[in-house]
Design a protein around this motif. Structure first.
Motif: not given
Ligand code: FES
Length: 162
Positions: A123, A81, A121, A71, A108-110, A112
């Motif tokens: 998964v 997740k 996230e 990260q 999601i996945d971007g 905050k």
């Protein structure tokens, strides 16, 4: 792409390199331990590691960029997740994810949440398929998570930090 700046020193990363005798072949372990200690790999740490191991900053950047587990940015206060695999899709994970995005203002996945406290996230299977929708919050697995339960779990975790 992050830029590595000259003349930075990170004492924690320096100490971890020292435990490995500054061996370049230990780079992956050094990066993993540094990330565990700091939650992410900041510029100071990467510059320090490159100097200690006598490898180029381009090389270390290439390694960090190649492995998705490394990260480069500070993670959210709570990493949520949400399993988006088939078994969880059948029991409403997509609606859960959409409501979580709306509730927390995160993507999601971007992006905050605006306070940096919630990161979402996607998964693909948490090994809890019979109890979906499945969610992992800061490494702890939960099953049968509804939007209300997700909010309650995050409130509980936040309250526990006080
Ligand atoms: S499909 Fe969601 S936990 Fe396996």
């Amino acid at each position: 792409m992050a830029i590595l700046i000259n003349n930075l020193e990170h004492s924690g990363a320096r100490a971890i390199c020292g435990r490995y005798d500054n061996r370049p072949d230990a780079l992956l372990e050094i990066l993993r331990e540094t990330q565990e200690a700091e939650r992410y790999l900041n510029n100071e740490a990467l510059v320090t590691i490159a100097g200690a191991l006598n490898i180029s900053r381009a090389d270390i950047h290439g390694v960090v960029s190649f492995y998705p587990d490394y990260q480069r940015e500070a993670p959210a206060g709570h990493v949520v997740k949400i399993c988006m695999a088939e078994a969880c899709q059948a029991v409403g994970c997509e609606a859960l994810a959409a409501e979580a995005e709306a509730k927390f203002g995160a993507k999601i996945d971007g992006v905050k949440s605006s306070d940096g406290q919630i990161g979402l996230e996607a998964v693909y299977c948490l090994g809890n398929c019979a109890l979906g929708p499945s969610v992992m919050i800061d490494g702890v697995l939960y099953g049968r998570v509804t939007p209300d339960r997700l909010h309650a779990l995050l409130r509980e975790r936040s309250a526990g930090e006080v």
